[in-house]
Scaffold this motif. Structure first.
Motif, PDB file in Angstrom:
ATOM      1  N   VAL A   1       0.845  -1.192   0.000  1.00 20.11           N
ATOM      2  CA  VAL A   1       0.000   0.000   0.000  1.00 20.11           C
ATOM      3  C   VAL A   1       0.880   1.241   0.000  1.00 20.11           C
ATOM      4  O   VAL A   1       2.051   1.189   0.390  1.00 20.11           O
ATOM      5  CB  VAL A   1      -0.937   0.039   1.227  1.00 20.11           C
ATOM      6  CG1 VAL A   1      -1.882  -1.158   1.222  1.00 20.11           C
ATOM      7  CG2 VAL A   1      -0.129   0.066   2.537  1.00 20.11           C
ATOM      8  N   ARG A   2       0.303   2.339  -0.429  1.00 18.18           N
ATOM      9  CA  ARG A   2       0.991   3.626  -0.359  1.00 18.18           C
ATOM     10  C   ARG A   2       0.356   4.456   0.739  1.00 18.18           C
ATOM     11  O   ARG A   2      -0.871   4.594   0.786  1.00 18.18           O
ATOM     12  CB  ARG A   2       0.908   4.380  -1.688  1.00 18.18           C
ATOM     13  CG  ARG A   2       1.538   5.769  -1.607  1.00 18.18           C
ATOM     14  CD  ARG A   2       1.524   6.500  -2.925  1.00 18.18           C
ATOM     15  NE  ARG A   2       2.047   7.856  -2.754  1.00 18.18           N
ATOM     16  CZ  ARG A   2       2.265   8.716  -3.745  1.00 18.18           C
ATOM     17  NH1 ARG A   2       1.996   8.357  -4.992  1.00 18.18           N
ATOM     18  NH2 ARG A   2       2.744   9.921  -3.498  1.00 18.18           N
ATOM     19  N   ALA A   3       1.171   5.022   1.604  1.00 19.11           N
ATOM     20  CA  ALA A   3       0.660   5.861   2.685  1.00 19.11           C
ATOM     21  C   ALA A   3       1.817   6.631   3.306  1.00 19.11           C
ATOM     22  O   ALA A   3       2.973   6.189   3.262  1.00 19.11           O
ATOM     23  CB  ALA A   3      -0.019   5.003   3.759  1.00 19.11           C
ATOM     24  N   ASP A   4       1.515   7.793   3.843  1.00 19.64           N
ATOM     25  CA  ASP A   4       2.505   8.561   4.590  1.00 19.64           C
ATOM     26  C   ASP A   4       2.494   8.091   6.039  1.00 19.64           C
ATOM     27  O   ASP A   4       1.432   7.853   6.617  1.00 19.64           O
ATOM     28  CB  ASP A   4       2.186  10.052   4.537  1.00 19.64           C
ATOM     29  CG  ASP A   4       2.344  10.628   3.130  1.00 19.64           C
ATOM     30  OD1 ASP A   4       3.243  10.157   2.415  1.00 19.64           O
ATOM     31  OD2 ASP A   4       1.568  11.530   2.768  1.00 19.64           O
ATOM     32  N   VAL A   5       3.675   7.950   6.603  1.00 21.77           N
ATOM     33  CA  VAL A   5       3.784   7.540   7.998  1.00 21.77           C
ATOM     34  C   VAL A   5       3.438   8.729   8.889  1.00 21.77           C
ATOM     35  O   VAL A   5       3.970   9.832   8.732  1.00 21.77           O
ATOM     36  CB  VAL A   5       5.197   7.032   8.322  1.00 21.77           C
ATOM     37  CG1 VAL A   5       5.306   6.645   9.797  1.00 21.77           C
ATOM     38  CG2 VAL A   5       5.554   5.835   7.436  1.00 21.77           C
TER      39      VAL A   5
ATOM     40  N   PRO B   1       2.930  10.930  12.530  1.00 23.99           N
ATOM     41  CA  PRO B   1       3.855  11.220  13.641  1.00 23.99           C
ATOM     42  C   PRO B   1       3.903  10.122  14.696  1.00 23.99           C
ATOM     43  O   PRO B   1       4.944   9.912  15.341  1.00 23.99           O
ATOM     44  CB  PRO B   1       3.303  12.532  14.222  1.00 23.99           C
ATOM     45  CG  PRO B   1       2.632  13.196  13.059  1.00 23.99           C
ATOM     46  CD  PRO B   1       2.033  12.075  12.265  1.00 23.99           C
ATOM     47  N   ASP B   2       2.779   9.389  14.895  1.00 24.54           N
ATOM     48  CA  ASP B   2       2.791   8.326  15.906  1.00 24.54           C
ATOM     49  C   ASP B   2       3.324   7.003  15.357  1.00 24.54           C
ATOM     50  O   ASP B   2       3.306   5.989  16.049  1.00 24.54           O
ATOM     51  CB  ASP B   2       1.380   8.121  16.486  1.00 24.54           C
ATOM     52  CG  ASP B   2       0.381   7.627  15.436  1.00 24.54           C
ATOM     53  OD1 ASP B   2       0.767   7.449  14.262  1.00 24.54           O
ATOM     54  OD2 ASP B   2      -0.793   7.422  15.796  1.00 24.54           O
ATOM     55  N   GLY B   3       3.805   7.019  14.096  1.00 24.74           N
ATOM     56  CA  GLY B   3       4.392   5.813  13.509  1.00 24.74           C
ATOM     57  C   GLY B   3       3.411   4.914  12.797  1.00 24.74           C
ATOM     58  O   GLY B   3       3.810   3.886  12.239  1.00 24.74           O
ATOM     59  N   SER B   4       2.134   5.253  12.790  1.00 25.07           N
ATOM     60  CA  SER B   4       1.125   4.441  12.110  1.00 25.07           C
ATOM     61  C   SER B   4       0.929   4.939  10.678  1.00 25.07           C
ATOM     62  O   SER B   4       1.468   5.976  10.280  1.00 25.07           O
ATOM     63  CB  SER B   4      -0.202   4.505  12.865  1.00 25.07           C
ATOM     64  OG  SER B   4      -0.762   5.814  12.785  1.00 25.07           O
ATOM     65  N   ILE B   5       0.149   4.181   9.903  1.00 29.31           N
ATOM     66  CA  ILE B   5      -0.259   4.622   8.580  1.00 29.31           C
ATOM     67  C   ILE B   5      -1.779   4.463   8.465  1.00 29.31           C
ATOM     68  O   ILE B   5      -2.388   3.675   9.194  1.00 29.31           O
ATOM     69  CB  ILE B   5       0.428   3.833   7.448  1.00 29.31           C
ATOM     70  CG1 ILE B   5       0.107   2.336   7.537  1.00 29.31           C
ATOM     71  CG2 ILE B   5       1.927   4.076   7.438  1.00 29.31           C
ATOM     72  CD1 ILE B   5       0.627   1.520   6.351  1.00 29.31           C
TER      73      ILE B   5
END
Length: 331
Positions: free
Chosen positions: A147-151, A153-157
């Protein structure tokens, strides 16, 4: 005092189709000066940004992205500035904003076989850490999906409106593999048929027929120059002549900045030590733009998806497409 000029030319796309190389060649012309991004980047990306939407006098902010010329300078009458932002073309709202501000601006669209463009774009985004392999299911996506996603700030996507925690995915490392590309773009059907994943939004980046059709609703055909990366590779100097004639600037001897290898087209002489190092690494075979070539079966799936779009593109432009493009019409 100084004077700044809004652009006479905008390179609107397509991403990963040679727009960066075209910009570097054009910058060598003594009458052409590129704009810069907010922090000095090579791509302006003004329209659709907060700087555009949040300003009552947006044109002044946009103007500041272009170089200044001293009042009284002999060069003032022959200054041509240009914008290179390859994401404009695929956004009708950005093109609308651009042409509202600059209704007579000349546009250049540099296109590339959309199947090859997709692979190049995938590696570009992989280099920036934008793809992740799921280690657990997310909605209707199985573990192992790419998948494409930006990480965050809490480290999740975020995937399909769901939050995937840090331990639920693994960011792909550059260079990504052909198997990663296949997992992202291709769905293997239960009936044995393979097709492009409909949820992969980036597949639409290669729908050039739709994008140029929308642009031609905003500007007359004579304001749009369509180039092909394949033609620029085959005849670099000829492609640059087309841009000069389109813009109406005097002919420049670009060849003085070129190297002519024994095989392949002329290439721009590296301007920095970083570029020289990159060229040497590629020439010595110590670096490759891809980890491995695209598998033939994956190429066939993408070719089939783009075939009708390419055929319609030929109709929109009234021309045949380069030979390596999957389409009905051939040169």
């Amino acid at each position: 005092g100084v004077v700044r000029c809004l652009p006479s030319l905008v390179i609107v796309g397509a991403m990963k189709s040679g727009t960066g190389e075209l910009m570097k060649w054009l910058t060598l012309h003594p009458l052409l000066s590129p704009g810069r991004g907010e922090h000095g980047e090579n791509e302006v990306h003004f329209f659709g940004s907060s700087a555009h939407s949040g300003s009552a006098c947006a044109w002044k902010t946009y103007l500041s992205r272009f170089p200044a010329t001293a009042v009284g300078s002999d060069d003032l009458r022959s200054v041509y500035t240009f914008d290179k932002s390859p994401d404009y073309m695929r956004s009708n709202s950005k093109m609308q904003a651009l042409t509202d501000m600059l209704p007579s601006v000349k546009l250049v669209a540099m296109l590339r076989n959309p199947t090859d463009r997709a692979y190049s774009g995938f590696e570009h985004n992989c280099r920036h850490g934008r793809y992740h392999r799921l280690l657990q299911p997310a909605g209707d996506l199985e573990a192992g999906a790419v998948v494409r996603a930006d990480v965050r700030p809490d480290g999740s996507i975020g995937v399909r409106g769901l939050q995937v925690p840090t331990g639920g995915f693994k960011t792909l490392r550059y260079p990504c593999s052909a198997a990663d590309f296949e997992a992202y773009y291709v769905r293997h059907g239960d009936d044995g048929g393979d097709r492009v994943r409909p949820e992969t939004s980036e597949v639409s980046y290669g729908h050039f027929d739709e994008q140029l059709g929308d642009i031609l609703q905003l500007v007359p055909r004579e304001q749009l120059l369509v180039l092909f990366q394949e033609d620029m590779y085959r005849d670099t100097m000829g492609t640059l002549r087309l841009v000069e004639r389109f813009l109406g600037v005097p002919r420049y001897d670009f060849a003085q900045h070129a190297e002519f290898p024994s095989q392949g087209p002329p290439r721009r002489r590296p301007a920095t030590w970083t570029e020289r190092w990159d060229v040497w690494m590629y020439d010595m075979g110590l670096r490759s733009r891809y980890k491995e070539p695209m598998p033939a079966a994956v190429r066939a799936v993408l070719d089939e998806h783009y075939r009708e779009h390419n055929a319609r593109l030929g109709e929109v432009l009234g021309t045949e497409l380069p030979k390596n493009w999957p389409a009905v019409a051939r040169r």
